[in-house]
Each structure stands twice: as structure tokens, then as C-alpha cells.
Design a protein around this motif. Structure first.
Motif, mmCIF file in Angstrom:
data_model
loop_
_atom_site.group_PDB
_atom_site.id
_atom_site.type_symbol
_atom_site.label_atom_id
_atom_site.label_comp_id
_atom_site.label_asym_id
_atom_site.label_seq_id
_atom_site.Cartn_x
_atom_site.Cartn_y
_atom_site.Cartn_z
ATOM 1 N N SER A 41 0.907 -1.296 0.105
ATOM 2 C CA SER A 41 0.048 -0.082 -0.158
ATOM 3 C C SER A 41 0.967 1.397 -0.095
ATOM 4 C CB SER A 41 -1.002 0.139 1.296
ATOM 5 O OG SER A 41 -0.264 -0.172 2.373
ATOM 6 N N GLU A 77 1.812 2.075 -3.349
ATOM 7 C CA GLU A 77 0.297 2.234 -4.148
ATOM 8 C C GLU A 77 0.340 3.918 -3.986
ATOM 9 O OE1 GLU A 77 -2.517 -0.351 -2.928
ATOM 10 O OE2 GLU A 77 -1.877 -1.946 -4.221
ATOM 11 N N ASP A 78 0.584 4.272 -2.742
ATOM 12 C CA ASP A 78 0.301 5.845 -2.630
ATOM 13 C C ASP A 78 1.177 6.561 -3.501
ATOM 14 O OD1 ASP A 78 -0.974 5.581 -0.342
ATOM 15 O OD2 ASP A 78 0.652 5.754 1.130
ATOM 16 N N VAL A 131 2.113 5.746 -6.675
ATOM 17 C CA VAL A 131 1.322 5.781 -8.162
ATOM 18 C C VAL A 131 0.125 6.589 -7.850
ATOM 19 C CG1 VAL A 131 0.430 4.462 -9.621
ATOM 20 C CG2 VAL A 131 2.325 3.416 -8.353
ATOM 21 N N ASN A 132 -0.659 6.659 -6.721
ATOM 22 C CA ASN A 132 -1.915 7.517 -6.627
ATOM 23 C C ASN A 132 -1.426 8.796 -6.436
ATOM 24 O OD1 ASN A 132 -3.392 4.956 -6.399
ATOM 25 N ND2 ASN A 132 -3.388 5.222 -4.338
ATOM 26 N N PHE A 160 0.884 -6.965 -7.603
ATOM 27 C CA PHE A 160 1.004 -5.451 -7.611
ATOM 28 C C PHE A 160 1.460 -5.115 -8.817
ATOM 29 C CE2 PHE A 160 3.750 -1.488 -6.400
ATOM 30 C CZ PHE A 160 2.590 -0.685 -6.399
ATOM 31 N N ASN A 161 0.490 -4.655 -9.846
ATOM 32 C CA ASN A 161 0.747 -4.339 -11.133
ATOM 33 C C ASN A 161 1.418 -2.767 -11.550
ATOM 34 O OD1 ASN A 161 0.746 -4.681 -13.839
ATOM 35 N ND2 ASN A 161 -1.435 -4.186 -14.172
ATOM 36 N N VAL A 162 2.680 -2.938 -11.737
ATOM 37 C CA VAL A 162 3.459 -1.549 -11.915
ATOM 38 C C VAL A 162 4.582 -2.012 -12.758
ATOM 39 C CG1 VAL A 162 5.141 -1.992 -9.939
ATOM 40 C CG2 VAL A 162 4.281 0.340 -10.481
ATOM 41 N N SER A 200 -5.336 9.939 -11.461
ATOM 42 C CA SER A 200 -4.086 9.675 -10.415
ATOM 43 C C SER A 200 -3.199 11.055 -10.163
ATOM 44 C CB SER A 200 -3.047 8.944 -11.377
ATOM 45 O OG SER A 200 -2.445 9.492 -12.631
#
Lengths: 357, 357
Positions: free
Chosen positions: A136, A139-140, A142-143, A158-160, B2
Motif C-alpha cells: 500500500s 500504491e500511494d 502511484v496514486n 502489484f501491477n506496476v 492519478s
DNA sequence: GTGAAAGCGCTAACAA
DNA sequence: TTGTTAGCGCTTTCAC
């Protein structure tokens, strides 16, 4: 006397009786500024010992030109080398690199990310900590719209964007090479089954054996933590066998080296009696005698690809990119420890394959 | 979706119908803000996913909380370890570390300094490039009032804070240890005479010999570039001698290792026939068999001292400090390659001496 | 205990 | 080709 006030573009402007914006533009080689002014400004800037304040520029532009790299450990050759690769590429741009170490700790990794985010980095490249199972905090990133690229380690959950190496192929090549050298009873020093890279290496070994119509004998696959000491211990055990194997493919250079030491001590000739191949191409593999054949993970290339992927991402920022997985082709570095036959040229291909996921 | 706009303290202020300054103070745990407001602000900040912008703060405060570290090479164990030491100390503060590599190039070093200065770092720690003989770019740093600390490498011509290791003492200890083990004809693999660390190591060797009333035989001091190959070559030469030496003290682990390999191949027992001691405590010294006794340079401690010296400097910023030279005491790590007698406890002292220059 | 206001140094519309 | 102006997000002095 040492810390007098720093010169700003305003100081230069005042001295030249022009405005700060003209100075700023002149310094930036803006096309619509006369050559005369440019020259004058640059000259005065030098005289006044002007030093740009990139922090102010960053705040204004909203972009810091800083790239954060998070690695588990700076003193592991592999990661140091990845960083070199990143810098190789980024040095030609105006990005600067900040390196953080997570020490394979999840907490430290989180605080690294926090610090980088606060520093307003324009991108983050990371190899996550061994402890990390929840992503997570990544993910922050990316967000927030900040490009994130994982290297070396990655999780399908985790798709990145990611740049990794093909462990399966590396192991396949290593085993295939041993078979080409005439080996048939090949022992595999395998790592813990819960770690994906070790599973992949084992698969590569097994597949190479099968393709050459050699049986995969479970007794020849020995699991351990792959440390130097384990290599020694396993070699001692092997020496007790009724029939010695003719080669060892170890999923780690350390275990391979440990085994080599024990064999040498018992006057077993390497590679004549037992050939040995390791994995990772640690720096000591070329120092010992005979040199240890090993699978190179192209650490520097990995860094270069990561940085280039980032630069590519910037171009089509608008477009909503699907994460790309770049898989690097490992290279077998052949040295004395496995060379039973005549010398052969090295395989130099390192082209990556791009796979969209 | 995003990259929505980042939340600022103003956003929080607006939502809570207070001012940005209150928010700022609440977030900073300012004493004159009510606990109620603090709690509320912190809660809302979390809700709104607020991320401080340290760049804006840095611009405003005029201090970036960034420390720049310049090293010749990240993938040299020694420097990586120094960086670890620096981070160990700085992690407990609110400083963040930026690492730059000079690749031992003067040009790169200059551009690193430029980049760090532009990033408004609050301090620079550096080990200068081999190429560097003129220090004017370093003087620029000092002239700007930014603390500069050199580590590992230093020049007496350039008077600045420095943390270094006592090469002389390291060599002395190594030689003394060999003498204690009963060695008398000790060969010294020396490095280029124009490099100060190699001169110091040679002095340490000679002094230890003299103190034990052993003659310093010039024929036993062999100069080379100290690489692995040189070690091998020199060992081959030594094998031709009429009388073999009983020990080798090499100013480099690499040359020591090369020699060991050749000796082993010729069935010369280490340490019984010839004892070997290296310098630097490279990671491979503990991997090979027998382990190579070596002089550890306390790289991590060096980083820690450097960082602590910086923190000390901040305290008496007003006072016009005289540069301090901190000399670390090297430690002899005794392993199998030199242990002829019974095992002995390791010397664990690592206290530095402070010398004002 | 909180608000108002100024400004860190730079960039970039918009004007001229 | 150059100037004017506003503001990036935060801190901090001075008010109240």
C-alpha cells in the motif's frame, strides 16, 4: 566572512539595471533574449559568484528534477551496480539521484518513501524489502501520480512497471552449458522454495535436464540457505556418496564457492572431476582459482533500463500507460570452474524482451 | 485520476475555517496551539492525504536538511560502508542523504559539487577523486559557509575537517602481529610511492621491523600496482628465491590473495610455510580458505564520525572553528592465513584520537 | 491561542 | 527583445 548572503538573480538584475526575469531567461539561454544581454548576464553572474537555487526553481515549476532510488542495501554489489546504471543514464539529463537504503526493513522503506515524497521527487525506482508483502505504501506513490518503477524484485499481485531478470533462463543456460561440457549427473544446490527466484532457478535446471533427455533425480536437488557454510557442508556430504556427481549448479555463488573449497581440499580437480557453476556473478567469482562460472544478472543494464523506462514514461505522460514488465536476459559468464572442453566464445546477447502484462 | 492536485496547508485551513499559519503550527506541534486544534488538524491532514512539501519549507527556511555525500565509487565496499555509517547517524536526525559518485574523475566531482550546491545542501561530506590535486572547487564550498568534511582521503595542503584512518598504525599492527607469530623474513608488497597511504603503510612496516630489532631488507620490499595479477606474479618470483620468506605483508588484499593462490598451487602451506596478511579487509578475505588476515579500516565508523562531526559543527556555528583531523585506529582482523601459534583474542579497540591541526 | 501579511528565489503567463 | 506581475507552499514576525 564565510557565509555572506548568496547572490540571487535580483542582485544581478539590479547591478545590470534590468529585471530578474531577463536574467532568468538569459541564464536559461532563452531564444528571445539578445546575445549581448546573455553574454553580459552570464559574465556578471560569474563575477558575482552566482549559484542558482534549484529549490526555488523546483517549488516554482512544481518539479524537483530529483529521482529517488530505494534499495535494500548499498553495500551489496548487485544494487550498487544497478545504481551505477541508473546514474549512467540520468547523468545525461538534468535529473539528480537520491539513494535511500531500506535495510530490508518495511518500516525503513515506508519512511524512505515518505522522505522522498516530501522532497517532491519526480520519480521513484525501488527494489522492495524482503519483509514487504503489503504494497500500500507503494500504491500511494502511484496514486500521487509519481512514476514508480520496481527493479529486481517484483510481485505479480502489484501491477506496476518493473525491470527484472529471467532467473529461469539463467538457470537453464547454466545447466545447458554443463551438459554441453559433457556432464550428466548434475547436482543442483537449490534455495528456499518460498522464494520465487529460487523456484525459477530450479525450474530452469529441471527443464534443461529434460530437454537433453537427462532424468531429473530428486536426490540430486539439495535445498539449503545457500550460504558459504552450507556449500561446504553439502560438499562434505557429497563426498560420502557412492558415486560422485560430475557437476554442481548452485543457485548462489557463495554456496558454490564453499563447495569448491572443500573439493579442492580433498584433491578433487575442478572442473575435470566436478564442474561448478554459480549464480549472480559476485565479484569474487573472478578472483578465485579457478574462476567460478556464473550467471550474470546485468545489474548495470537493469539500472539503465529502469532509468530509460522512466524517461520514456515522461514522454507519453498524458496517455494512461499500462504497466510494462521488462525482462532482462541473463548472461552466462564462463570461467575455469566449468570448462572441460576447449574454450568457447562468450554469449554476449543481452537484449531484453518486452512483455506487456 | 492519478495526479489530482496535492493538498496544501491552505486546503486544510479552508476546510477547518482557520488560517494556514495555524495549520502549519499545529502540524509542527507548536507550544502555543491548543491541543484540540492540533488534534483536529492532524486528523484532517490524514484524511485529506496531506503530504508536506519540504521543498517549500526549505526555500522559506533557507535550509534544506539535505546532506550531500561524494564518493569516488558506490560499488567499492569501503565507500558503501562509509555511507552506511553516515546514514546510521543521520537517520536519527531530520537530515536526508544524497549520494553522488565522482568515478574518481575531477570533472564529475566538480559537477557533483555544483549540483549539491544548487540543491542547497546543508553540508557536504566527500572523499575526493584520485585525479584531484587542485582543491579550489572544494574551497568554494567552504567559502559559501557550507560545512565540508573530507573522509578517507585528505591533503595537508587543504586545511579542512577530515576523518581518516591511520595507515601507518595499521601496517605497524599487521607487521607486529606477524613478528609475534615468529616470522622474521617478512616481505612487504608495497604500492606506488607517490600515494600517501602506501608510503604510510610502508613506514609502518619498517618501523615495526626496527622496533623488533629485525633488519629492514630493501630486497624484501617489492613495489607494484597491488592488483591480484601482480600478487600472482610476485609470488611466482618469490618461489624462485634461494630462501623463501616466512611471511608476506601486502598493502592490498588483492595482491595478498593472488599470492596465496599461487602458493597454494605449489603446495606451500599457509600459514605454516608462509603467513600472509593483507590490507583493507575486503569482503572476500573472510570467504577464502584460509581466511586472510587483514587490516580493517573501520569504514562504517568513519561514516559515523563524519556525520557526528558535522552535527557538532552545527552547534558552535557562530564560533569560527579550526579544522579538526580525526584519525581512526585501524583494527587487525586475524584469520587463518597468519595464525601460526595458538588462537588469541582479537584486538577490539577502535577509539579515535583527536588531533587539532 | 490564532490571524494577517510578507517573503524565501525563481519562473512564466501576459503585456508592451 | 524585455518588463510586469503573480504565485509555487511554507514559515515566521508581529499583531491582537
Amino acid at each position: 566572512m564565510s557565509s555572506k548572503k548568496r547572490t540571487t538573480i535580483h542582485d544581478i538584475a539590479k547591478k545590470l539595471d534590468i529585471t530578474a526575469s531577463t536574467v532568468s531567461r538569459a541564464l536559461k539561454d532563452h531564444p528571445r533574449i539578445s546575445d549581448a544581454t546573455k553574454e553580459l548576464v552570464i559574465k556578471t553572474a560569474k563575477e558575482m559568484n552566482y549559484q542558482p537555487n534549484s529549490i526555488a526553481a523546483a517549488l516554482r515549476r512544481g518539479t524537483s528534477n530529483l529521482i529517488g532510488v530505494i534499495i535494500p542495501n548499498i553495500d551489496r554489489n548487485f544494487f550498487a551496480s544497478v545504481v551505477r546504471g541508473v546514474e549512467d543514464v540520468l547523468n545525461d539529463t538534468n535529473y539528480n539521484v537520491i539513494i535511500c537504503q531500506s535495510n530490508d526493513s518495511l518500516e525503513k522503506e515506508k519512511s524512505n518513501i515518505k522522505a522522498l515524497l516530501e522532497a517532491q521527487v519526480d520519480g521513484i525506482f525501488a527494489s522492495y524489502a524482503k519483509e514487504t508483502t503489503d504494497f500500500s505504501h507503494f500504491e500511494d506513490i502511484v496514486n500521487r501520480g509519481i512514476p514508480l518503477i520496481l527493479f529486481d524484485r517484483m510481485q505479480d499481485v502489484f501491477n506496476v512497471d518493473a525491470v527484472v531478470i529471467d532467473d529461469y533462463l539463467g538457470a537453464y543456460k547454466a545447466t545447458e552449458h554443463l551438459i554441453e561440457q559433457g556432464c550428466e549427473r548434475i547436482v543442483h544446490f537449490a534455495g528456499p522454495e518460498n522464494v520465487s527466484i529460487y523456484r525459477d532457478r530450479r525450474r530452469g535446471y529441471e527443464e534443461a535436464m529434460k530437454r537433453s533427455h537427462l532424468s531429473v533425480d530428486e536426490d540430486l536437488i539439495i535445498h539449503s540457505d545457500l550460504k558459504l557454510e552450507s556449500g561446504k557442508r553439502l560438499a562434505e556430504e557429497i563426498l560420502e556418496w557412492n558415486e560422485l556427481p560430475d557437476a554442481i549448479f548452485s543457485a548462489s555463488d557463495y554456496a558454490a564457492m564453499g563447495a569448491m573449497e572443500v573439493f579442492k581440499k580433498h584433491d578433487i580437480e575442478i572442473p575435470q572431476d566436478i564442474a561448478v557453476v554459480g549464480f549472480s556473478n559476485e565479484s569474487f567469482t573472478s578472483l578465485i582459482d579457478p574462476g567460478l562460472t556464473s550467471v550474470d544478472q546485468h545489474s548495470k543494464k537493469m539500472g539503465q533500463f529502469t532509468a530509460n523506462l522512466f524517461l520514456d514514461r515522461l514522454k507519453d505522460k498524458s496517455k494512461d500507460h499500462t504497466p510494462t514488465k521488462t525482462v532482462l536476459n541473463p548472461e552466462l559468464i564462463i570461467r575455469g570452474s566449468s570448462l572441460k572442453k576447449v574454450e568457447q566464445p562468450q554469449d554476449q546477447k543481452i537484449e531484453p524482451e518486452h512483455i506487456n502484462t
